[in-house]
Scaffold this motif. Structure first.
Motif, PDB file in Angstrom:
ATOM      1  N   ALA A  24      33.320-129.001  33.850  1.00 36.09           N
ATOM      2  CA  ALA A  24      33.994-128.588  35.085  1.00 36.09           C
ATOM      3  C   ALA A  24      33.158-128.963  36.292  1.00 36.09           C
ATOM      4  CB  ALA A  24      34.238-127.086  35.062  1.00 36.09           C
ATOM      5  N   GLN A  25      33.820-129.351  37.351  1.00 40.23           N
ATOM      6  CA  GLN A  25      33.146-129.683  38.588  1.00 40.23           C
ATOM      7  C   GLN A  25      33.070-128.446  39.462  1.00 40.23           C
ATOM      8  OE1 GLN A  25      35.304-132.934  40.294  1.00 40.23           O
ATOM      9  NE2 GLN A  25      34.872-134.314  38.619  1.00 40.23           N
ATOM     10  N   ALA A  26      32.270-128.523  40.511  1.00 40.05           N
ATOM     11  CA  ALA A  26      32.118-127.398  41.433  1.00 40.05           C
ATOM     12  C   ALA A  26      33.434-127.109  42.148  1.00 40.05           C
ATOM     13  CB  ALA A  26      31.033-127.721  42.449  1.00 40.05           C
ATOM     14  N   ASP A  27      33.538-125.891  42.691  1.00 41.28           N
ATOM     15  CA  ASP A  27      34.741-125.507  43.429  1.00 41.28           C
ATOM     16  C   ASP A  27      35.009-126.469  44.575  1.00 41.28           C
ATOM     17  OD1 ASP A  27      35.034-123.380  41.770  1.00 41.28           O
ATOM     18  OD2 ASP A  27      34.488-121.855  43.234  1.00 41.28           O
ATOM     19  N   GLN A  28      36.279-126.793  44.765  1.00 35.86           N
ATOM     20  CA  GLN A  28      36.721-127.667  45.845  1.00 35.86           C
ATOM     21  C   GLN A  28      37.868-126.975  46.566  1.00 35.86           C
ATOM     22  OE1 GLN A  28      37.522-131.651  44.381  1.00 35.86           O
ATOM     23  NE2 GLN A  28      36.072-131.368  42.733  1.00 35.86           N
ATOM     24  N   LEU A  68      47.910-122.572  38.129  1.00 42.34           N
ATOM     25  CA  LEU A  68      47.499-121.285  38.682  1.00 42.34           C
ATOM     26  C   LEU A  68      47.132-120.345  37.543  1.00 42.34           C
ATOM     27  CD1 LEU A  68      50.365-120.920  41.255  1.00 42.34           C
ATOM     28  CD2 LEU A  68      47.958-120.850  41.832  1.00 42.34           C
ATOM     29  N   ARG A  69      46.039-119.605  37.713  1.00 41.14           N
ATOM     30  CA  ARG A  69      45.698-118.579  36.713  1.00 41.14           C
ATOM     31  C   ARG A  69      46.703-117.442  36.807  1.00 41.14           C
ATOM     32  NH1 ARG A  69      39.562-119.259  38.154  1.00 41.14           N
ATOM     33  NH2 ARG A  69      39.062-120.924  36.709  1.00 41.14           N
ATOM     34  N   TYR A  85      39.815-124.648  43.992  1.00 42.38           N
ATOM     35  CA  TYR A  85      40.117-125.009  42.616  1.00 42.38           C
ATOM     36  C   TYR A  85      38.923-125.671  41.947  1.00 42.38           C
ATOM     37  CZ  TYR A  85      40.612-129.862  44.182  1.00 42.38           C
ATOM     38  OH  TYR A  85      40.374-131.105  44.702  1.00 42.38           O
ATOM     39  N   THR A  86      38.973-125.704  40.624  1.00 41.76           N
ATOM     40  CA  THR A  86      38.009-126.450  39.828  1.00 41.76           C
ATOM     41  C   THR A  86      38.790-127.452  38.992  1.00 41.76           C
ATOM     42  OG1 THR A  86      38.105-124.804  38.076  1.00 41.76           O
ATOM     43  CG2 THR A  86      36.316-124.575  39.675  1.00 41.76           C
ATOM     44  N   VAL A  91      42.435-131.474  34.636  1.00 44.44           N
ATOM     45  CA  VAL A  91      43.356-130.409  35.046  1.00 44.44           C
ATOM     46  C   VAL A  91      42.723-129.634  36.190  1.00 44.44           C
ATOM     47  CG1 VAL A  91      44.552-128.314  34.328  1.00 44.44           C
ATOM     48  CG2 VAL A  91      44.305-130.214  32.725  1.00 44.44           C
ATOM     49  N   LYS A  92      43.456-129.535  37.307  1.00 48.87           N
ATOM     50  CA  LYS A  92      42.974-128.795  38.474  1.00 48.87           C
ATOM     51  C   LYS A  92      43.544-127.386  38.402  1.00 48.87           C
ATOM     52  CE  LYS A  92      42.719-132.985  41.134  1.00 48.87           C
ATOM     53  NZ  LYS A  92      43.284-133.781  42.189  1.00 48.87           N
ATOM     54  N   THR A  93      42.651-126.391  38.321  1.00 49.07           N
ATOM     55  CA  THR A  93      43.074-125.001  38.200  1.00 49.07           C
ATOM     56  C   THR A  93      42.649-124.228  39.434  1.00 49.07           C
ATOM     57  OG1 THR A  93      42.827-125.127  35.806  1.00 49.07           O
ATOM     58  CG2 THR A  93      42.933-122.925  36.766  1.00 49.07           C
ATOM     59  N   ILE A  94      43.629-123.594  40.074  1.00 49.72           N
ATOM     60  CA  ILE A  94      43.379-122.835  41.296  1.00 49.72           C
ATOM     61  C   ILE A  94      42.778-121.490  40.941  1.00 49.72           C
ATOM     62  CG2 ILE A  94      44.481-121.675  43.250  1.00 49.72           C
ATOM     63  CD1 ILE A  94      46.586-123.907  43.222  1.00 49.72           C
ATOM     64  N   SER A  95      41.678-121.153  41.628  1.00 50.69           N
ATOM     65  CA  SER A  95      41.055-119.846  41.432  1.00 50.69           C
ATOM     66  C   SER A  95      41.349-118.902  42.596  1.00 50.69           C
ATOM     67  CB  SER A  95      39.541-120.000  41.249  1.00 50.69           C
ATOM     68  OG  SER A  95      38.980-120.655  42.359  1.00 50.69           O
TER      69      SER A  95
END
Length: 102
Positions: A24-28, A68-69, A85-86, A91-95
């Protein structure tokens, strides 16, 4: 013996490269207007406004698809939002979703 060590080293490097690519990449963040909101699959499509412009029907801009979670009940298509998101395995998942009140 030397060849065996090289093959083993190459295998380790290949495995590590696979894990590094899927991490996973850092939050964007991403700001735009919700164009599609599918509550059954928890997916949302957001159209980004080009810098200095507002989002409109004829405005070109990047379109991103996110998962979206949890889907906030107050979120609807047409709303301006900023999402955090991460991205993992493509897959881009919104936090976090922040609705912008203009």
């Amino acid at each position: 013996m030397r060849l065996t060590e090289r093959v083993a080293c190459a295998a380790v490097i290949a495995v590590l490269g696979t894990f590094a690519g899927s991490a996973a990449q850092a939050d964007q963040t991403f700001t735009g207007v919700v164009t599609i909101l599918d509550r059954t699959t928890s997916e949302v499509v957001i159209k980004q406004a080009p810098a200095g412009e507002t989002v409109g029907a004829n405005t070109p801009g990047a379109v991103e698809k996110f998962r979206l979670r949890t889907v906030p009940e107050s979120l609807h298509a047409g709303e301006r939002v900023t999402v955090t998101y991460t991205e993992s395995n493509g897959v881009k998942t919104i936090s976090n979703v922040t609705e912008k009140k203009d």
